[in-house]
Design an enzyme around this catalytic site. Sequence first.
Site, PDB file in Angstrom:
ATOM      1  N   ARG A   1       0.820  -1.211   0.000  1.00 47.67           N
ATOM      2  CA  ARG A   1       0.000   0.000   0.000  1.00 47.67           C
ATOM      3  C   ARG A   1       0.858   1.267   0.000  1.00 47.67           C
ATOM      4  O   ARG A   1       0.545   2.245  -0.676  1.00 47.67           O
ATOM      5  CB  ARG A   1      -0.924  -0.005   1.217  1.00 47.67           C
ATOM      6  CG  ARG A   1      -1.976   1.087   1.163  1.00 47.67           C
ATOM      7  CD  ARG A   1      -2.726   1.267   2.485  1.00 47.67           C
ATOM      8  NE  ARG A   1      -3.311   0.058   3.026  1.00 47.67           N
ATOM      9  CZ  ARG A   1      -4.398  -0.552   2.546  1.00 47.67           C
ATOM     10  NH1 ARG A   1      -5.000  -0.070   1.490  1.00 47.67           N
ATOM     11  NH2 ARG A   1      -4.868  -1.630   3.113  1.00 47.67           N
TER      12      ARG A   1
ATOM     13  N   MET B   1     -11.900   2.525  -5.102  1.00 46.93           N
ATOM     14  CA  MET B   1     -12.105   1.360  -4.234  1.00 46.93           C
ATOM     15  C   MET B   1     -10.832   0.862  -3.538  1.00 46.93           C
ATOM     16  O   MET B   1     -10.735  -0.309  -3.195  1.00 46.93           O
ATOM     17  CB  MET B   1     -12.745   0.220  -5.039  1.00 46.93           C
ATOM     18  CG  MET B   1     -14.109   0.568  -5.604  1.00 46.93           C
ATOM     19  SD  MET B   1     -15.305   1.099  -4.352  1.00 46.93           S
ATOM     20  CE  MET B   1     -15.657  -0.468  -3.566  1.00 46.93           C
ATOM     21  N   ARG B   2      -9.866   1.720  -3.338  1.00 49.68           N
ATOM     22  CA  ARG B   2      -8.683   1.348  -2.552  1.00 49.68           C
ATOM     23  C   ARG B   2      -8.673   2.143  -1.262  1.00 49.68           C
ATOM     24  O   ARG B   2      -8.972   3.347  -1.274  1.00 49.68           O
ATOM     25  CB  ARG B   2      -7.379   1.654  -3.305  1.00 49.68           C
ATOM     26  CG  ARG B   2      -7.233   0.985  -4.641  1.00 49.68           C
ATOM     27  CD  ARG B   2      -7.322  -0.514  -4.603  1.00 49.68           C
ATOM     28  NE  ARG B   2      -6.290  -1.167  -3.821  1.00 49.68           N
ATOM     29  CZ  ARG B   2      -6.265  -2.467  -3.564  1.00 49.68           C
ATOM     30  NH1 ARG B   2      -7.233  -3.252  -3.990  1.00 49.68           N
ATOM     31  NH2 ARG B   2      -5.283  -3.000  -2.864  1.00 49.68           N
ATOM     32  N   ILE B   3      -8.314   1.475  -0.176  1.00 52.58           N
ATOM     33  CA  ILE B   3      -8.142   2.186   1.084  1.00 52.58           C
ATOM     34  C   ILE B   3      -6.804   2.910   1.028  1.00 52.58           C
ATOM     35  O   ILE B   3      -5.788   2.309   0.641  1.00 52.58           O
ATOM     36  CB  ILE B   3      -8.211   1.214   2.272  1.00 52.58           C
ATOM     37  CG1 ILE B   3      -9.627   0.637   2.359  1.00 52.58           C
ATOM     38  CG2 ILE B   3      -7.823   1.908   3.578  1.00 52.58           C
ATOM     39  CD1 ILE B   3      -9.784  -0.452   3.394  1.00 52.58           C
TER      40      ILE B   3
ATOM     41  N   ASN C   1     -14.654  12.459  -0.261  1.00 54.93           N
ATOM     42  CA  ASN C   1     -15.206  11.169  -0.678  1.00 54.93           C
ATOM     43  C   ASN C   1     -16.721  11.247  -0.695  1.00 54.93           C
ATOM     44  O   ASN C   1     -17.319  12.050   0.044  1.00 54.93           O
ATOM     45  CB  ASN C   1     -14.767  10.064   0.292  1.00 54.93           C
ATOM     46  CG  ASN C   1     -15.213   8.683  -0.155  1.00 54.93           C
ATOM     47  OD1 ASN C   1     -15.147   8.363  -1.354  1.00 54.93           O
ATOM     48  ND2 ASN C   1     -15.676   7.872   0.769  1.00 54.93           N
TER      49      ASN C   1
ATOM     50  N   HIS D   1     -20.011   8.646  -0.171  1.00 51.36           N
ATOM     51  CA  HIS D   1     -20.320   7.310   0.346  1.00 51.36           C
ATOM     52  C   HIS D   1     -21.828   7.078   0.249  1.00 51.36           C
ATOM     53  O   HIS D   1     -22.612   7.964   0.611  1.00 51.36           O
ATOM     54  CB  HIS D   1     -19.850   7.195   1.799  1.00 51.36           C
ATOM     55  CG  HIS D   1     -20.053   5.824   2.347  1.00 51.36           C
ATOM     56  ND1 HIS D   1     -19.206   4.772   2.059  1.00 51.36           N
ATOM     57  CD2 HIS D   1     -21.033   5.317   3.130  1.00 51.36           C
ATOM     58  CE1 HIS D   1     -19.654   3.679   2.646  1.00 51.36           C
ATOM     59  NE2 HIS D   1     -20.758   3.983   3.305  1.00 51.36           N
TER      60      HIS D   1
HETATM   61  C1  GRF Z   1     -20.997   5.323  -5.545  1.00 50.13           C
HETATM   62  O1  GRF Z   1     -22.152   4.758  -5.006  1.00 50.13           O
HETATM   63  C2  GRF Z   1     -20.195   6.022  -4.490  1.00 50.13           C
HETATM   64  O2  GRF Z   1     -20.976   6.568  -3.479  1.00 50.13           O
HETATM   65  C3  GRF Z   1     -19.349   4.897  -3.940  1.00 50.13           C
HETATM   66  O3  GRF Z   1     -19.031   4.101  -5.047  1.00 50.13           O
HETATM   67  C4  GRF Z   1     -20.025   4.261  -6.047  1.00 50.13           C
HETATM   68  C5  GRF Z   1     -19.311   4.690  -7.284  1.00 50.13           C
HETATM   69  O4  GRF Z   1     -20.157   4.792  -8.388  1.00 50.13           O
HETATM   70  N1  GRF Z   1     -18.208   5.425  -3.237  1.00 50.13           N
HETATM   71  P1  GRF Z   1     -19.659   5.552  -9.687  1.00 50.13           P
HETATM   72  O5  GRF Z   1     -18.344   4.875 -10.096  1.00 50.13           O
HETATM   73  O6  GRF Z   1     -19.474   6.996  -9.348  1.00 50.13           O
HETATM   74  O7  GRF Z   1     -20.745   5.310 -10.694  1.00 50.13           O
END
Ligand code: GRF
Length: 212
Positions: free
Chosen positions: A61, A86-88, A103, A105
């Site tokens: 990482r 999608m990475r921490i 971010n 969420h």
């Molecule tokens: C979204 O629901 C966002 O809130 C989450 O991951 C998803 C990404 O969707 N973090 P996209 O790639 O923006 O369509």
Amino acid sequence: MKKIVILISGRGSNMQALLETTLPCQIAAVISNRADATGLGIARAHGVPTAVVAHLDYPDRGNFDTALAQTIDAFNPDYVVLAGFMRILGAGFVARYRGRLLNIHPSLLPSYGGLNTHARALHDGVKIHGCTVHFVTPDLDHGPIIIQAAVPVLRDDTEQTLAARVLHEEHRIYPQAIRWLCKDQIELDEQDKVLFRYRKQSSFALISPGLE
Ligand code: GRF
């Protein structure tokens, strides 16, 4: 004009919403940790520079975070916008961009941090769900909240229908948060509180299922 860099991993619909609205900043680049992210093609079609920093190319990482930061900094952005990234990210990376890293969420934080937020909300039978834009701190999915949108959970909702309702609101609140930031109407203060210079407030209540 201020500059932002957007980090994605996949579909890129939040990134697309940012590309297709009016912002008081320039989208300097879109960076993905996956070369096959659909969003990269969308960014290129909008004439936005793209880059890939593939996490699988790095032994750990720390090395990935360093390479990512170097790629980001080459574009000299004021803010770094995570949009389905999608990475921490490690504590060093987060500290480097303190107050400049956002971010989105798909839940009303602090409820339902982590993955599978819509399925968990349906399982629990909550009647209101939603999405949150927040500053990123080392505490995963628990950074200071900038803006949230709440939606009703309907009786016949599936994970897909609920996700779609939430996503529609994500595409509205993320541009708003970035507009505030780039117009210096919000900032993260020394106590990790969001300081608002924007005054308008809502007195609207969402009641779900709804009163008779
Ligand atoms: C979204 O629901 C966002 O809130 C989450 O991951 C998803 C990404 O969707 N973090 P996209 O790639 O923006 O369509």
